[in-house]
Every structure is written in C-alpha cells, then in structure tokens.
Enzyme design. Sequence first.
Site, PDB file in Angstrom:
ATOM      1  N   LYS A  37       0.837  -1.210   0.000  1.00  0.00           N
ATOM      2  CA  LYS A  37       0.000   0.000   0.000  1.00  0.00           C
ATOM      3  C   LYS A  37       0.872   1.261   0.000  1.00  0.00           C
ATOM      4  O   LYS A  37       2.078   1.182   0.250  1.00  0.00           O
ATOM      5  CB  LYS A  37      -0.906  -0.014   1.227  1.00  0.00           C
ATOM      6  CG  LYS A  37      -0.154   0.143   2.542  1.00  0.00           C
ATOM      7  CD  LYS A  37      -1.038  -0.115   3.744  1.00  0.00           C
ATOM      8  CE  LYS A  37      -0.218   0.019   5.024  1.00  0.00           C
ATOM      9  NZ  LYS A  37      -0.938  -0.534   6.174  1.00  0.00           N
ATOM     10  N   TYR A 247      18.770  29.178  10.026  1.00  0.00           N
ATOM     11  CA  TYR A 247      17.641  29.903  10.613  1.00  0.00           C
ATOM     12  C   TYR A 247      17.691  29.855  12.129  1.00  0.00           C
ATOM     13  O   TYR A 247      17.937  28.803  12.716  1.00  0.00           O
ATOM     14  CB  TYR A 247      16.317  29.265  10.163  1.00  0.00           C
ATOM     15  CG  TYR A 247      15.956  29.577   8.733  1.00  0.00           C
ATOM     16  CD1 TYR A 247      15.706  30.883   8.326  1.00  0.00           C
ATOM     17  CD2 TYR A 247      15.850  28.560   7.800  1.00  0.00           C
ATOM     18  CE1 TYR A 247      15.365  31.165   7.012  1.00  0.00           C
ATOM     19  CE2 TYR A 247      15.506  28.830   6.486  1.00  0.00           C
ATOM     20  CZ  TYR A 247      15.265  30.137   6.100  1.00  0.00           C
ATOM     21  OH  TYR A 247      14.930  30.411   4.808  1.00  0.00           O
TER      22      TYR A 247
HETATM   23  C1  LIG Z   1      -0.231  -1.654   6.756  1.00  0.00           C
HETATM   24  C2  LIG Z   1      -0.879  -2.894   7.173  1.00  0.00           C
HETATM   25  C3  LIG Z   1      -0.142  -4.070   7.334  1.00  0.00           C
HETATM   26  C4  LIG Z   1       1.366  -4.115   7.246  1.00  0.00           C
HETATM   27  O1  LIG Z   1       1.887  -3.702   8.481  1.00  0.00           O
HETATM   28  P1  LIG Z   1       3.463  -3.686   8.768  1.00  0.00           P
HETATM   29  O2  LIG Z   1       3.523  -3.434  10.232  1.00  0.00           O
HETATM   30  O3  LIG Z   1       4.031  -2.554   7.987  1.00  0.00           O
HETATM   31  O4  LIG Z   1       4.009  -4.982   8.363  1.00  0.00           O
HETATM   32  C5  LIG Z   1      -0.837  -5.229   7.605  1.00  0.00           C
HETATM   33  N1  LIG Z   1      -2.189  -5.227   7.746  1.00  0.00           N
HETATM   34  C6  LIG Z   1      -2.921  -4.106   7.610  1.00  0.00           C
HETATM   35  C7  LIG Z   1      -4.393  -4.178   7.782  1.00  0.00           C
HETATM   36  C8  LIG Z   1      -2.303  -2.910   7.346  1.00  0.00           C
HETATM   37  O5  LIG Z   1      -3.034  -1.790   7.241  1.00  0.00           O
END
Ligand SMILES: *Cc1c(COP(=O)(O)O)cnc(C)c1O
Length: 360
Positions: A37, A247
């Site tokens: 994702k 800055y």
């Molecule tokens: C993002 C996500 C994962 C992966 O999680 P990680 O901790 O990055 O391995 C797994 N299941 C769901 C539902 C997620 O949203």
Amino acid sequence: MCADSPEVVIDLDAVQRNFAIATSIAGPDVGVAAVVKSDGYGLGLNRLIEPLVAGGCRTFFVADLSEAYRVRDRSTEATVFVLAGMKRDHAEPCRKNRFVPVCNTLAEAVAAAEGRCDYALNLETGFSRFGLGPSDVRSLMHRSLPQPVLVMSHLACADDPANALNELQKNRFVCFSELLGPTRRSLAASAGLFLGPAYLFDLVRLGSALYGLNTTDLVPNPFMNVLKLRACLVDVRHVHAGATVGYRSTFRASRPTRLGILSIGYAHGLAWSLSNRMIVEIGSHVAPLVGRVAMEYVAIDLTDVPDQLCRPGQWVELITKDRPADAMARAGGTVAQEVMLRVGAACRRSYLAIEHGKEA
Ligand SMILES: *Cc1c(COP(=O)(O)O)cnc(C)c1O
C-alpha cells in the site's frame, strides 16, 4: 560527481530476500503476503511486484483499486486484497480482475456477495479503526452469504510483546472467526511475526519488514536494509569560532569550522525535527548535521572529515545500512515508515536490479 537532487536507492534484491527471511520465520504452514500500500511504502509499487513474484510471493495487499490494477498489470496470477474495502461500483472491477475487497462492515460484505465477488472480512478486535464487531458477526451468521476467503484483524501493539492487548486481540480473533466457520485467517503483520506461532494463523501480512524496517528492535535486525538516501555536497565554506548556522542560529561553532551544504531539505522529505540531531556518512567518515533543516538545504560540520572528501560534487549518505530509517526516525521523533514514505515519495528513486546488482 553527484546529481543536484537527492536520491533514494532501493535494493530490490534485499526486498526479495526479506520476503524469503519472513517466509522461513513463518514456517512451512503459514503463507506470507506482501503489503504494498501507499505506493509500496513510498518505494514504488510498480518496481516491487516483479522481484516479489520471482521470489515466490503470490498474495498482495494494496490500499485501493488503483493500486490493485497496478499489481494486476504486473502479475495476472496474484491474489490482490484491497484494504479500502468494498465501495460502491466496485463489484464489477473486483469480479473481472479477481480483486478481493477487505470488507469492514456487514453492508460491504453483503454488497460483495451480491456482486459475486470473493471477499475478505476484517474483524475489529481492539485497534478501534475498521472492522466488524461481535454484533456484526452475529448478524452475519444469520445470513447465508458465501464464506469469506479470508478473515483478518490487525494488532495494535504487536511491537510491544509484553502488552496484554496482544493476547486479548488474539483471543477475540479466535472466538469471532470461529463463529464464521472454517476459513483462512490472518492476524499478524511484520511485528506480529515475532509473537509466536499462535499469532500466525494462515497468512502473515508483511509490510515494514519487507522494506527492512526493524519493527521490534531486534539486535541484529533479521531483515536486510533496502533503502539508501544520499544527497549532494554542493558547497563548502569555512567559518570562524562563534559563527552561527542557519535559521534562528540554532548552532554556534565552538571552533574554526568547515561547513558543508547538502542539497536536501524538508522539501525532499527530510524531517525538520532532525535539525541538529543526526549524523551523516561521507566516505567512511561521519559528520553531524548542524543548524536547522531548511526547505532545500541543510548544513553539516566537515571539520573532522579528510580534505579530499570535502569537495562539492561528493555524495553524502543520510540513510545507510548502519544508519537505517529506524535510526533517522528515532532521531527525528517519528516512525521509520513515515521517514521511508516521505523521502521515497519526494526524492528521485533509483533501483538496484536483482540480476546484476547494478543500478537500473
Ligand atoms: C499496513 C498494514 C499491514 C502491514 O503492516 P506492517 O507493520 O508494515 O508490516 C498489515 N495489515 C494491515 C491491515 C495494514 O493496514
């Protein structure tokens, strides 16, 4: 000579190996799915699919339909779960392309079944985000819907093995999912992989660890570093003791100082909160970041670095095997996933191809 703009270098071989490492930790009875994702956690979903498929990955989780199509374009066989769920008008694309919506409500599950789509069910066991609760599960039992192809839930505290919520979520997951009859089940993501066999069920959803992040602070990290971030040294200047940098003058030189200016700033995803708080690598030497991170530039103290490395055109590394995204996250007060996503999305990406170990 470096390019003017900063660059993330992504090692696809390491991604493939991390998949294999997770598969061996999970054991022969547990599948491993790749979570890609958010454009593959900022590393570029399009480039990740082929090496993962070549490494034996057959199951992917994506955020939404647009990402699902990108996986399908690169693998006609893969099972693609869509975390955004079953939205209006999704029945046809899901059925035609064999995408599996992860349904978060009873209504979504009904819509998927009526649309003759395979569907997964997400159960709410303690994360308090999405998913069906106990009363939804009871209602579902009284409907004669086709079985979901996967029942899943998500752990809130898997990176803290002592946290009592882990076991509570697991027990709720077992109870609720058993009400739904025999089906494949998935509870663990990267950190859950280390909670023991009782947490693994049929499928682990591997995101962070695939990209080399050390979600449970294991020493040494069982996963390989995937990401390098480097920026160009564009200017070198000498200032006297007492001069201030950047800055709000948050750094004051305590000695005659050789400063380097790097062409990377928060426009490229480098967190402003790293101001005065991190170390970069230059050749086999290190230099501290001094002063505030600005939009396009940041300064480093090169006083202790050999002369021949202190020339404009030199690459300077900010994320390396020894100083991974996890370390940058700790220094900047955030999580490694955010670090990776921000620099991955904002910087030019280059990939180390698997066959040759060369930049493609
Ligand atoms: C993002 C996500 C994962 C992966 O999680 P990680 O901790 O990055 O391995 C797994 N299941 C769901 C539902 C997620 O949203």
